[in-house]
Scaffold this motif. Structure first.
Motif, short mmCIF file in Angstrom:
data_model
loop_
_atom_site.label_atom_id
_atom_site.label_comp_id
_atom_site.label_asym_id
_atom_site.label_seq_id
_atom_site.Cartn_x
_atom_site.Cartn_y
_atom_site.Cartn_z
N ARG A 81 -9.31 -0.73 -12.13
CA ARG A 81 -9.26 -1.69 -11.22
C ARG A 81 -8.24 -2.21 -10.67
O ARG A 81 -6.87 -2.37 -10.29
N LEU A 82 -7.01 -2.89 -12.13
CA LEU A 82 -5.82 -3.08 -12.48
C LEU A 82 -5.06 -2.05 -12.42
O LEU A 82 -3.95 -2.20 -11.29
N THR A 83 -5.03 -0.45 -12.90
CA THR A 83 -4.63 0.47 -12.09
C THR A 83 -4.27 0.51 -10.64
O THR A 83 -3.29 0.75 -10.09
N HIS A 84 -5.33 0.73 -9.90
CA HIS A 84 -5.63 1.36 -8.69
C HIS A 84 -4.80 -0.38 -7.74
O HIS A 84 -3.90 0.31 -6.55
N ARG A 85 -5.30 -1.15 -8.35
CA ARG A 85 -4.47 -2.33 -7.39
C ARG A 85 -2.91 -2.36 -7.73
O ARG A 85 -2.13 -2.43 -6.63
N GLN A 86 -2.30 -2.38 -8.65
CA GLN A 86 -0.87 -2.33 -8.73
C GLN A 86 -0.26 -1.12 -7.95
O GLN A 86 0.94 -1.28 -7.88
N SER A 87 -1.53 0.47 -8.20
CA SER A 87 -0.61 1.14 -7.68
C SER A 87 -0.68 1.14 -5.96
O SER A 87 0.87 2.07 -5.42
N VAL A 88 -1.52 1.02 -5.02
CA VAL A 88 -1.55 0.37 -4.24
C VAL A 88 0.17 -0.72 -3.71
O VAL A 88 -0.19 -0.27 -2.71
N ARG A 89 -0.06 -1.81 -4.35
CA ARG A 89 1.01 -2.85 -4.29
C ARG A 89 2.48 -1.85 -4.04
O ARG A 89 2.47 -2.45 -2.93
N LEU A 90 2.81 -0.82 -4.44
CA LEU A 90 4.10 0.26 -5.44
C LEU A 90 3.98 1.45 -4.15
O LEU A 90 5.04 1.04 -3.36
N LEU A 91 3.09 1.37 -3.38
CA LEU A 91 2.54 2.25 -2.37
C LEU A 91 3.30 1.67 -0.96
O LEU A 91 4.02 2.50 -0.38
N ARG A 92 2.51 0.09 -1.15
CA ARG A 92 2.77 -0.52 0.49
C ARG A 92 4.31 -1.10 0.42
O ARG A 92 4.64 -1.48 1.17
N ALA A 93 5.01 -1.37 -1.00
CA ALA A 93 6.11 -2.64 -1.00
C ALA A 93 7.42 -0.88 -0.41
O ALA A 93 8.61 -1.53 -0.43
N ALA A 94 6.73 0.84 -0.94
CA ALA A 94 7.88 1.42 -0.47
C ALA A 94 8.00 1.24 0.84
O ALA A 94 9.05 2.53 1.26
N GLU A 95 7.00 1.09 1.98
CA GLU A 95 6.58 1.65 3.79
C GLU A 95 8.21 0.54 3.91
O GLU A 95 7.77 -0.87 4.02
N PRO A 96 8.81 1.42 4.01
CA PRO A 96 10.43 0.35 5.28
C PRO A 96 9.37 -0.16 5.89
O PRO A 96 8.88 0.22 6.85
N SER A 97 10.03 -1.76 6.20
CA SER A 97 9.39 -2.97 7.92
C SER A 97 10.67 -2.40 8.61
O SER A 97 11.32 -1.38 8.24
#
Length: 206
Positions: A81-97
């Motif tokens: 679960r920790l791995t999943h949440r951190q991976s999702v954070r990085l996916l979303r952080a890579a999306e330009p505003s």
């Protein structure tokens, strides 16, 4: 309903980590690092990002062993679960505003907002696909060895169930049973994403 109590190893590992035993972290890493890295890589499709997630997850576990709640399941599930949440954070952080894409200053503000909405929907679909893929990896890694071996023979080595039975030293009926059970487990990958309540202080991992 309370979940089954985790194995004794999980409880002892938490206690050792809480005492600050570096050897415990090394043992935990040896046991779960391949799972963490493969799950992160499946979600992010980037070796460096998967390496980063792996470091962050084990750093968090080392600093916050009490965040693991044995009542919520095994330590393997918690680490996943920790791995999943951190991976999702990085996916979303890579999306330009919208500002980074230059949409805010567009004369056609409505068009910019539509593009932003479409981009967000595409990102969420990517997150869902990556989550399902990561869950499939986790299920395969976690299932009993006989089921995993049958699936690997059938879907990686392209063996039919009779050939798989011969390789495994079991009857054809037993090989089919193992494949059926393994596929039933995998079928949950798209409908039961890796979820869990966000542990306290997880945001400090970023």
């Amino acid at each position: 309903m309370a979940k089954d109590a985790p194995p004794r190893w999980d409880r002892k590992m938490q206690q050792r980590l809480a005492r600050g035993e570096a050897a415990a972290l090394s043992e935990l890493y040896d046991r779960f690092a391949p799972l963490v890295h493969s799950q992160a890589h499946r979600m992010l499709d980037d070796e460096s990002a998967a390496d980063l997630v792996t470091r962050e997850v084990f750093g968090y576990v080392w600093e916050n062993p009490d965040a693991y709640d044995p009542k919520q399941g095994s330590m393997r599930s918690w680490v996943a679960r920790l791995t999943h949440r951190q991976s999702v954070r990085l996916l979303r952080a890579a999306e330009p505003s919208p500002f980074a894409r230059g949409e805010e200053g567009s004369e056609d503000g409505e068009h910019g907002r539509s593009e932003d909405t479409a981009a967000r929907q595409e990102l969420e679909e990517r997150v869902l696909r990556a989550t399902a893929a990561a869950r499939a990896d986790y299920i395969v890694a976690s299932m009993p060895a006989p089921l995993r071996a049958a699936l690997e023979l059938a879907y990686i080595q392209r063996r039919d169930y009779r050939q798989a039975a011969a390789d495994l030293g079991v009857t054809a009926d037993e090989a089919r049973r193992r494949l059926r059970l393994g596929l039933q487990l995998l079928a949950t990958a798209g409908t039961r994403p890796l979820e869990g309540s966000e542990p306290p202080g997880y945001g400090r991992m970023l």
